[in-house]
Design a protein around this motif. Structure first.
Motif, PDB file in Angstrom:
ATOM      1  N   UNK A 258     -64.580 -57.008 -19.726  1.00  0.00           N
ATOM      2  CA  UNK A 258     -65.052 -56.491 -18.448  1.00  0.00           C
ATOM      3  C   UNK A 258     -65.582 -55.072 -18.516  1.00  0.00           C
ATOM      4  N   UNK A 259     -64.898 -54.221 -19.265  1.00  0.00           N
ATOM      5  CA  UNK A 259     -65.280 -52.809 -19.267  1.00  0.00           C
ATOM      6  C   UNK A 259     -64.846 -52.117 -20.554  1.00  0.00           C
ATOM      7  N   UNK A 260     -65.441 -50.932 -20.769  1.00  0.00           N
ATOM      8  CA  UNK A 260     -65.017 -50.016 -21.826  1.00  0.00           C
ATOM      9  C   UNK A 260     -64.250 -48.884 -21.165  1.00  0.00           C
ATOM     10  N   UNK A 261     -63.082 -48.575 -21.709  1.00  0.00           N
ATOM     11  CA  UNK A 261     -62.198 -47.593 -21.080  1.00  0.00           C
ATOM     12  C   UNK A 261     -62.007 -46.381 -21.993  1.00  0.00           C
ATOM     13  N   UNK A 262     -62.124 -45.194 -21.389  1.00  0.00           N
ATOM     14  CA  UNK A 262     -61.860 -43.934 -22.092  1.00  0.00           C
ATOM     15  C   UNK A 262     -60.785 -43.192 -21.306  1.00  0.00           C
ATOM     16  N   UNK A 263     -59.707 -42.801 -21.998  1.00  0.00           N
ATOM     17  CA  UNK A 263     -58.608 -42.079 -21.353  1.00  0.00           C
ATOM     18  C   UNK A 263     -58.502 -40.697 -21.986  1.00  0.00           C
ATOM     19  N   UNK A 264     -58.605 -39.671 -21.147  1.00  0.00           N
ATOM     20  CA  UNK A 264     -58.459 -38.284 -21.596  1.00  0.00           C
ATOM     21  C   UNK A 264     -57.243 -37.697 -20.889  1.00  0.00           C
ATOM     22  N   UNK A 265     -56.268 -37.258 -21.665  1.00  0.00           N
ATOM     23  CA  UNK A 265     -55.012 -36.773 -21.082  1.00  0.00           C
ATOM     24  C   UNK A 265     -54.613 -35.453 -21.726  1.00  0.00           C
ATOM     25  N   UNK A 266     -53.862 -34.655 -20.967  1.00  0.00           N
ATOM     26  CA  UNK A 266     -53.320 -33.405 -21.491  1.00  0.00           C
ATOM     27  C   UNK A 266     -51.861 -33.272 -21.074  1.00  0.00           C
ATOM     28  N   UNK A 267     -51.165 -32.326 -21.671  1.00  0.00           N
ATOM     29  CA  UNK A 267     -49.764 -32.064 -21.320  1.00  0.00           C
ATOM     30  C   UNK A 267     -49.630 -30.702 -20.643  1.00  0.00           C
ATOM     31  N   UNK A 268     -50.651 -30.381 -19.829  1.00  0.00           N
ATOM     32  CA  UNK A 268     -50.687 -29.081 -19.165  1.00  0.00           C
ATOM     33  C   UNK A 268     -49.870 -29.026 -17.898  1.00  0.00           C
ATOM     34  N   UNK A 269     -50.241 -28.109 -17.010  1.00  0.00           N
ATOM     35  CA  UNK A 269     -49.456 -27.855 -15.805  1.00  0.00           C
ATOM     36  C   UNK A 269     -49.673 -28.890 -14.715  1.00  0.00           C
ATOM     37  N   UNK A 270     -50.679 -29.759 -14.859  1.00  0.00           N
ATOM     38  CA  UNK A 270     -50.876 -30.839 -13.904  1.00  0.00           C
ATOM     39  C   UNK A 270     -51.568 -30.390 -12.622  1.00  0.00           C
ATOM     40  N   UNK A 271     -51.792 -31.368 -11.745  1.00  0.00           N
ATOM     41  CA  UNK A 271     -52.465 -31.130 -10.471  1.00  0.00           C
ATOM     42  C   UNK A 271     -51.531 -31.536  -9.344  1.00  0.00           C
ATOM     43  N   UNK A 272     -51.441 -30.714  -8.341  1.00  0.00           N
ATOM     44  CA  UNK A 272     -50.541 -31.017  -7.224  1.00  0.00           C
ATOM     45  C   UNK A 272     -51.047 -32.225  -6.435  1.00  0.00           C
ATOM     46  N   UNK A 273     -50.137 -32.930  -5.755  1.00  0.00           N
ATOM     47  CA  UNK A 273     -50.498 -34.123  -4.987  1.00  0.00           C
ATOM     48  C   UNK A 273     -51.491 -33.803  -3.879  1.00  0.00           C
ATOM     49  N   UNK A 276     -55.084 -33.751  -5.510  1.00  0.00           N
ATOM     50  CA  UNK A 276     -55.595 -34.939  -6.199  1.00  0.00           C
ATOM     51  C   UNK A 276     -56.735 -35.659  -5.472  1.00  0.00           C
ATOM     52  N   UNK A 277     -56.646 -35.866  -4.138  1.00  0.00           N
ATOM     53  CA  UNK A 277     -57.739 -36.607  -3.472  1.00  0.00           C
ATOM     54  C   UNK A 277     -59.067 -35.867  -3.437  1.00  0.00           C
ATOM     55  N   UNK A 278     -59.073 -34.574  -3.758  1.00  0.00           N
ATOM     56  CA  UNK A 278     -60.274 -33.768  -3.565  1.00  0.00           C
ATOM     57  C   UNK A 278     -60.855 -33.178  -4.854  1.00  0.00           C
ATOM     58  N   UNK A 279     -60.277 -33.497  -5.999  1.00  0.00           N
ATOM     59  CA  UNK A 279     -60.688 -32.795  -7.224  1.00  0.00           C
ATOM     60  C   UNK A 279     -62.121 -33.139  -7.646  1.00  0.00           C
ATOM     61  N   UNK A 315     -54.619 -39.414 -12.666  1.00  0.00           N
ATOM     62  CA  UNK A 315     -53.190 -39.436 -12.385  1.00  0.00           C
ATOM     63  C   UNK A 315     -52.593 -38.147 -12.928  1.00  0.00           C
ATOM     64  N   UNK A 316     -51.753 -37.525 -12.134  1.00  0.00           N
ATOM     65  CA  UNK A 316     -51.192 -36.245 -12.567  1.00  0.00           C
ATOM     66  C   UNK A 316     -49.844 -36.014 -11.916  1.00  0.00           C
ATOM     67  N   UNK A 317     -49.011 -35.331 -12.653  1.00  0.00           N
ATOM     68  CA  UNK A 317     -47.707 -34.930 -12.152  1.00  0.00           C
ATOM     69  C   UNK A 317     -47.506 -33.471 -12.516  1.00  0.00           C
ATOM     70  N   UNK A 318     -47.165 -32.680 -11.537  1.00  0.00           N
ATOM     71  CA  UNK A 318     -47.074 -31.248 -11.736  1.00  0.00           C
ATOM     72  C   UNK A 318     -46.076 -30.926 -12.850  1.00  0.00           C
ATOM     73  N   UNK A 319     -46.546 -30.137 -13.822  1.00  0.00           N
ATOM     74  CA  UNK A 319     -45.711 -29.741 -14.947  1.00  0.00           C
ATOM     75  C   UNK A 319     -45.674 -30.732 -16.086  1.00  0.00           C
ATOM     76  N   UNK A 320     -46.315 -31.924 -15.904  1.00  0.00           N
ATOM     77  CA  UNK A 320     -46.265 -32.959 -16.946  1.00  0.00           C
ATOM     78  C   UNK A 320     -47.652 -33.394 -17.421  1.00  0.00           C
ATOM     79  N   UNK A 321     -48.687 -32.758 -16.940  1.00  0.00           N
ATOM     80  CA  UNK A 321     -50.019 -33.057 -17.450  1.00  0.00           C
ATOM     81  C   UNK A 321     -50.844 -33.937 -16.521  1.00  0.00           C
ATOM     82  N   UNK A 322     -52.089 -34.175 -16.974  1.00  0.00           N
ATOM     83  CA  UNK A 322     -53.069 -34.931 -16.186  1.00  0.00           C
ATOM     84  C   UNK A 322     -53.703 -35.993 -17.065  1.00  0.00           C
ATOM     85  N   UNK A 323     -54.046 -37.134 -16.454  1.00  0.00           N
ATOM     86  CA  UNK A 323     -54.609 -38.254 -17.190  1.00  0.00           C
ATOM     87  C   UNK A 323     -55.859 -38.764 -16.460  1.00  0.00           C
TER      88      UNK A 323
END
Length: 333
Positions: A258-273, A276-279, A315-323
């Motif tokens: 169906x698709x080709x998927x690319x996932x870019x993730x970091x272990x940084x400070x994350x994005x607050x909830x 997230x809807x506006x980034x 997807x992101x959790x504050x203090x645990x990074x962003x995906x």
């Protein structure tokens, strides 16, 4: 009604036929002649009544169209009866509904354009004001050499920022206007990732960050290599900016039917909830953004990916990074 040439000819023919029929009826009897005459008058009267009614409906449609041309789309002329006029009314209503939707979209575009111009003016104002102040300071003949060197360095930084901002705005405007002709080439994702990594290797090295790449060499997608690389670069820049020194950025990619998927993730400070809807909204700056951030990189990435039949979510959790999860679909679904 009587000014219409077709109506005049039809009325004249009916009168001639009635006169001829009445004349022929006199050869039979006076009663036959009177019957033919009365029948002819009634038929001509019915013709007048129904023709007048028809012209009244056409006149109402003309008034309706004049109101539409004046910008009033609130009237409803739909007719559930049979007949060519009913079909015409329903078709006119369909066109009116379409014009109303287009008018609404144009109003939204005007509002968005006004907001965009306001945002652009605000973004350009800051570096321009800073440059004007430094230019005034540099005109002082008694300015110390070390200060002059510092101001020239800051001026160069502001010029580079201004150049990047204008370039990014031009890219966005081209994508929004649909003037960018995206190529549909067969792209090997591994090569795409390497091309996207080249401009960000120095910032990663300065922050002593590491990158892990995981994916098979056969994974590919259909798209424009340069523009897709631009999107990946902007996402990587965001990850580098929000990841601490010594942090880690991972890039993985895979492919299915169906698709080709690319996932870019970091272990940084994350994005607050709340952010997230506006980034992906242009000029939006989250709570954790740097002071030099403009808030346009992710908007460019989103526009490039979505225009190429792709999708991106975060997807992101504050203090645990962003995906960031990017999907390029193999066909329109």
């Amino acid at each position: 009604m009587l000014r219409h040439k077709g109506t005049q000819i039809l009325l004249l023919m009916m009168c001639i036929i009635s006169l001829c029929a009445t004349t022929l009826g006199t050869f039979l009897s006076m009663y036959a002649a009177m019957l033919v005459f009365v029948s002819s008058v009634l038929l001509i009267g019915c013709f007048f009544v129904f023709t007048r009614r028809r012209y009244r409906e056409i006149e109402n449609l003309s008034n309706y169209l004049r109101q539409i041309s004046a910008g009033d789309y609130s009237l409803d002329v739909r007719d559930n009866q049979e007949g060519e006029l009913s079909i015409l009314k329903n078709n006119i209503y369909k066109v009116t509904s379409m014009l109303s939707e287009q008018s609404s979209l144009l109003q939204q575009d005007k509002s968005q354009l006004t907001d965009a111009i306001s945002d652009i003016s605000h973004q350009l104002k800051t570096p321009l004001t800073s440059m004007m102040v430094m230019a005034d300071l540099l005109s002082d003949d008694h300015l110390r050499a070390d200060k002059r060197k510092e101001f020239i360095h800051n001026l160069r930084i502001q010029l580079e920022r201004l150049e990047w901002l204008v370039s990014s705005l031009l890219k966005l405007s081209k994508i929004d206007a649909g003037t960018v002709q995206f190529k549909k080439d067969h792209i090997v994702v591994g090569m795409l990732v390497q091309i996207a990594l080249e401009p960000v290797l120095i910032p990663m090295d300065i922050k002593e960050q590491t990158v892990n790449i995981n994916g098979e060499d056969t994974v590919s997608l259909i798209g424009d290599l340069n523009w897709t690389a631009e999107a990946i670069i902007n996402i990587l820049k965001n990850c580098i900016e929000h990841t601490q020194e010594g942090g880690e950025i991972s890039i993985s990619f895979s492919e299915n039917t169906l698709f080709t998927e690319i996932i870019i993730a970091d272990n940084g400070k994350g994005i607050s909830k709340e952010d997230l809807p506006y980034i992906f909204k242009r000029f939006y700056k989250g709570k954790n953004s740097n002071t030099d951030s403009v808030g346009i990189g992710l908007a460019i990435a989103h526009s490039i990916i979505s225009t190429q039949n792709g999708d991106i979510d975060v997807q992101s959790e504050k203090g645990k990074g962003t995906r960031f999860r990017i999907k390029f679909y193999k066909q329109v679904i």
